[in-house]
Design a protein around this motif. Structure first.
Motif, PDB file in Angstrom:
ATOM      1  N   ASN A 211       0.832  -1.201   0.000  1.00 27.21           N
ATOM      2  CA  ASN A 211       0.000   0.000   0.000  1.00 27.21           C
ATOM      3  C   ASN A 211       0.867   1.253   0.000  1.00 27.21           C
ATOM      4  OD1 ASN A 211       0.647   0.672   2.766  1.00 27.21           O
ATOM      5  ND2 ASN A 211      -0.853  -0.845   3.440  1.00 27.21           N
ATOM      6  N   THR A 212       0.238   2.367  -0.303  1.00 25.16           N
ATOM      7  CA  THR A 212       0.961   3.626  -0.440  1.00 25.16           C
ATOM      8  C   THR A 212       1.714   3.991   0.829  1.00 25.16           C
ATOM      9  OG1 THR A 212      -0.605   4.449  -2.086  1.00 25.16           O
ATOM     10  CG2 THR A 212       0.691   6.094  -0.910  1.00 25.16           C
ATOM     11  N   ARG A 213       1.082   3.826   1.963  1.00 21.03           N
ATOM     12  CA  ARG A 213       1.730   4.185   3.227  1.00 21.03           C
ATOM     13  C   ARG A 213       3.042   3.433   3.410  1.00 21.03           C
ATOM     14  NH1 ARG A 213      -1.649   2.482   8.274  1.00 21.03           N
ATOM     15  NH2 ARG A 213      -1.031   0.469   7.381  1.00 21.03           N
ATOM     16  N   ASP A 214       3.036   2.126   3.144  1.00 16.18           N
ATOM     17  CA  ASP A 214       4.253   1.342   3.332  1.00 16.18           C
ATOM     18  C   ASP A 214       5.332   1.715   2.320  1.00 16.18           C
ATOM     19  OD1 ASP A 214       3.147   0.032   5.471  1.00 16.18           O
ATOM     20  OD2 ASP A 214       2.555  -1.744   4.328  1.00 16.18           O
ATOM     21  N   VAL A 215       4.921   2.035   1.089  1.00 17.78           N
ATOM     22  CA  VAL A 215       5.900   2.413   0.081  1.00 17.78           C
ATOM     23  C   VAL A 215       6.508   3.771   0.418  1.00 17.78           C
ATOM     24  CG1 VAL A 215       6.248   2.989  -2.359  1.00 17.78           C
ATOM     25  CG2 VAL A 215       4.836   1.014  -1.727  1.00 17.78           C
TER      26      VAL A 215
END
Length: 221
Positions: A211-215
């Motif tokens: 997900n965007t947060r982890d990336v």
């Protein structure tokens, strides 16, 4: 998934074009309403990283290669045909043009395709290899068509892989950002189902779905 300081990274933005803003042409519903917002977060973070690294200087080996892929259909009835127009906010605009938040900036290469794969009929593969890219971060439209095909081919072509001095294959990383992709309802299946099933099919076999947060934290943080 690796930090941009540990692996030369390319952000691949697929088909983020005006034509996909049509409310009904592609399907009765669309998945991932947060998709464009998340793409903007990732694109802005990549650009900010490059600015901090001193983009364009010999001392900036860890810059992110920001690659835009646009679809120009050969079929006149397609909303992604070069002659197609779409009305946005009461104004007729070129449907193949990128959505405003994803317009390429100087120095960011654009690859034009007319099939699902971003690698067929383009110089994308050659460009990635020439830049020594070891990690892809893939976002865009649509999950089950051009995003899926590009992700599968990136894996099969081993575009981020190298052979070590001992003859072993170091495969690099392909990261597909699930909440920065979207698709539309197909047949009897709603858009969310189509999106999730396709991500599940790709995860582990062809890419790591994140997900965007982890990336943002693990790649650009």
């Amino acid at each position: 998934m690796k930090s941009v300081t540990a692996a030369k990274t390319a952000l691949i933005l697929i088909d983020i074009q005006n034509g996909f803003l049509h409310p009904t042409h592609w399907g009765r519903s669309r998945s991932t309403p947060e998709c464009e917002r998340n793409i903007a977060f990732l694109l802005n973070q990549a650009r900010e990283h490059n600015k901090r690294q001193g983009e364009g200087t010999k001392e900036a080996p860890n810059t992110v290669a920001i690659c835009h892929v646009h679809h120009h259909s050969i079929y006149p009835d397609s909303l992604l045909h070069p002659d197609a127009q779409i009305e946005i906010n009461g104004k007729s605009v070129d449907a193949v043009q990128p959505q405003p938040f994803a317009r390429p900036q100087p120095g960011e290469p654009v690859f034009i395709k007319n099939v699902n794969s971003s690698f067929i009929g383009t110089e994308l593969e050659a460009y990635l290899r020439s830049q020594g890219i070891r990690q892809l971060v893939i976002v865009g439209l649509t999950t089950d068509h051009c995003v899926s095909t590009t992700t599968r081919m990136a894996n099969n072509l081993r575009v981020v892989s190298v052979t070590t001095p001992t003859g072993e294959l170091d495969e690099g990383d392909i990261v597909l950002v699930g909440d920065a992709c979207a698709t539309f309802a197909k047949g009897d299946f709603d858009a969310r189902t189509v999106h999730r099933v396709n991500l599940s099919s790709l995860n582990g076999e062809f890419a790591q779905v994140a997900n965007t947060r982890d990336v943002l934290r693990n790649v650009f943080g």
